[in-house]
Write a protein that holds these residues in place. Structure first.
Motif, PDB file in Angstrom:
ATOM      1  N   VAL A 200      33.833  36.498  45.428  1.00 45.94           N
ATOM      2  CA  VAL A 200      34.647  37.308  46.494  1.00 45.94           C
ATOM      3  C   VAL A 200      34.681  36.291  47.785  1.00 45.94           C
ATOM      4  CG1 VAL A 200      34.540  39.415  47.927  1.00 45.94           C
ATOM      5  CG2 VAL A 200      33.648  39.550  45.683  1.00 45.94           C
ATOM      6  N   GLY A 201      35.896  36.034  48.056  1.00 44.10           N
ATOM      7  CA  GLY A 201      35.908  34.913  49.057  1.00 44.10           C
ATOM      8  C   GLY A 201      36.656  33.643  48.653  1.00 44.10           C
TER       9      GLY A 201
ATOM     10  N   LEU B 116      37.071  43.596  39.815  1.00 42.98           N
ATOM     11  CA  LEU B 116      37.703  43.525  38.411  1.00 42.98           C
ATOM     12  C   LEU B 116      36.726  42.613  37.491  1.00 42.98           C
ATOM     13  CD1 LEU B 116      41.346  43.219  38.770  1.00 42.98           C
ATOM     14  CD2 LEU B 116      39.847  45.143  38.250  1.00 42.98           C
ATOM     15  N   ASP B 117      36.025  41.670  38.104  1.00 44.79           N
ATOM     16  CA  ASP B 117      35.378  40.475  37.268  1.00 44.79           C
ATOM     17  C   ASP B 117      34.111  40.124  38.518  1.00 44.79           C
ATOM     18  OD1 ASP B 117      34.285  38.320  36.016  1.00 44.79           O
ATOM     19  OD2 ASP B 117      36.373  37.437  35.505  1.00 44.79           O
TER      20      ASP B 117
ATOM     21  N   LEU C 295      41.817  31.866  46.671  1.00 42.49           N
ATOM     22  CA  LEU C 295      41.257  33.213  46.501  1.00 42.49           C
ATOM     23  C   LEU C 295      41.510  33.658  45.092  1.00 42.49           C
ATOM     24  CD1 LEU C 295      41.643  34.959  49.936  1.00 42.49           C
ATOM     25  CD2 LEU C 295      39.756  34.353  49.082  1.00 42.49           C
ATOM     26  N   ASP C 296      40.425  34.229  44.457  1.00 43.00           N
ATOM     27  CA  ASP C 296      40.718  34.817  43.062  1.00 43.00           C
ATOM     28  C   ASP C 296      40.486  36.256  43.518  1.00 43.00           C
ATOM     29  OD1 ASP C 296      40.375  36.165  40.778  1.00 43.00           O
ATOM     30  OD2 ASP C 296      39.362  34.508  39.707  1.00 43.00           O
ATOM     31  N   PHE C 297      41.776  37.240  43.404  1.00 46.77           N
ATOM     32  CA  PHE C 297      41.625  38.519  43.903  1.00 46.77           C
ATOM     33  C   PHE C 297      40.821  39.523  42.891  1.00 46.77           C
ATOM     34  CE2 PHE C 297      44.641  36.864  47.105  1.00 46.77           C
ATOM     35  CZ  PHE C 297      44.412  37.431  48.231  1.00 46.77           C
TER      36      PHE C 297
ATOM     37  N   GLY D 259      45.306  44.214  57.529  1.00 45.23           N
ATOM     38  CA  GLY D 259      45.449  45.179  56.651  1.00 45.23           C
ATOM     39  C   GLY D 259      45.116  44.272  55.107  1.00 45.23           C
ATOM     40  N   LEU D 260      45.548  45.087  54.135  1.00 44.80           N
ATOM     41  CA  LEU D 260      45.379  44.344  52.787  1.00 44.80           C
ATOM     42  C   LEU D 260      46.479  43.512  52.449  1.00 44.80           C
ATOM     43  CD1 LEU D 260      44.879  47.771  50.784  1.00 44.80           C
ATOM     44  CD2 LEU D 260      43.230  46.160  51.167  1.00 44.80           C
ATOM     45  N   HIS D 261      46.066  42.464  51.777  1.00 47.71           N
ATOM     46  CA  HIS D 261      46.939  41.308  51.332  1.00 47.71           C
ATOM     47  C   HIS D 261      47.599  41.883  50.280  1.00 47.71           C
ATOM     48  CE1 HIS D 261      48.133  37.770  49.306  1.00 47.71           C
ATOM     49  NE2 HIS D 261      48.020  37.080  50.183  1.00 47.71           N
ATOM     50  N   PRO D 262      49.193  41.463  49.936  1.00 47.34           N
ATOM     51  CA  PRO D 262      49.862  42.112  49.059  1.00 47.34           C
ATOM     52  C   PRO D 262      49.139  41.820  47.605  1.00 47.34           C
ATOM     53  CG  PRO D 262      51.412  40.834  50.623  1.00 47.34           C
ATOM     54  CD  PRO D 262      49.665  40.620  51.001  1.00 47.34           C
ATOM     55  N   ALA D 263      48.334  40.759  47.496  1.00 44.98           N
ATOM     56  CA  ALA D 263      47.670  40.678  46.185  1.00 44.98           C
ATOM     57  C   ALA D 263      46.453  41.897  45.866  1.00 44.98           C
ATOM     58  CB  ALA D 263      46.811  39.166  46.180  1.00 44.98           C
ATOM     59  N   THR D 264      46.338  42.519  46.998  1.00 42.64           N
ATOM     60  CA  THR D 264      45.357  43.601  46.818  1.00 42.64           C
ATOM     61  C   THR D 264      45.984  45.258  47.144  1.00 42.64           C
ATOM     62  OG1 THR D 264      44.576  43.537  49.128  1.00 42.64           O
ATOM     63  CG2 THR D 264      43.325  42.231  47.411  1.00 42.64           C
TER      64      THR D 264
END
Length: 167
Positions: A118-119, A112-113, A104-106, A53-58
């Protein structure tokens, strides 16, 4: 398994692959089922069912596996098995741990940018080894692991990728 057992298990395969190279090409498969109500996908690993599932940062709550973590775990598993096989074949007694970390830069995956990747922008693989073997042998062990680790080499030289939709 000792070196003799490893050779015994691998020799018939090596002989067959030399004689008929096309038999060495195997297509591996993975399938995931999308959940009905959650933002998740369940993947059968062969040993267990893993819900990703989704990482907490997402926006995830951290209760499900993160596919980024799973990628790093696959790298650690492959590198560890490869190192152990090479050490066994060379008769090197070694213990220790394998660790991978990635940046990773979420903002990229959240859209967002567009300049944010992505990755993973960087992945680091580290070995903390204990052995009576000389340092040169351990360095050669790690270099051989780098050369023959499937996941490492796939990340280092990405394969041709495709994506499709059916039905």
């Amino acid at each position: 398994m000792d070196a003799a057992g490893l050779r015994e298990a691998q020799q018939p395969l090596k002989d067959r692959y030399r004689a008929t190279p096309e038999t060495a090409v195997v297509t591996l498969h993975a399938t995931g089922a999308l959940s009905d109500g959650e933002v998740s996908c369940s993947v059968q690993t062969g040993q267990a069912l893993v819900a990703a599932g989704l990482h907490p940062a997402t926006g995830g709550d951290g209760s499900l596996a993160c596919s980024g973590d799973m990628l790093l775990q696959a790298l650690v598993a492959c590198a560890g098995v490869t190192l152990r096989a090479v050490a066994t074949a060379r008769g090197i007694d070694v213990e220790g741990t394998v660790r991978a970390e990635g940046d990773l830069d979420f903002r990229g995956t959240l859209g967002l940018d567009r300049a944010a990747p992505v990755g993973f922008s960087a992945v680091r693989l580290a070995f903390d080894l204990t052995s009576d073997a000389p340092a040169e042998d351990l360095d050669a062990l790690i270099e051989t692991t780098r050369r023959y680790c499937v996941v490492y080499q796939t990340l280092a030289s990405p394969p041709e990728l495709s994506i499709s939709r059916t039905a």
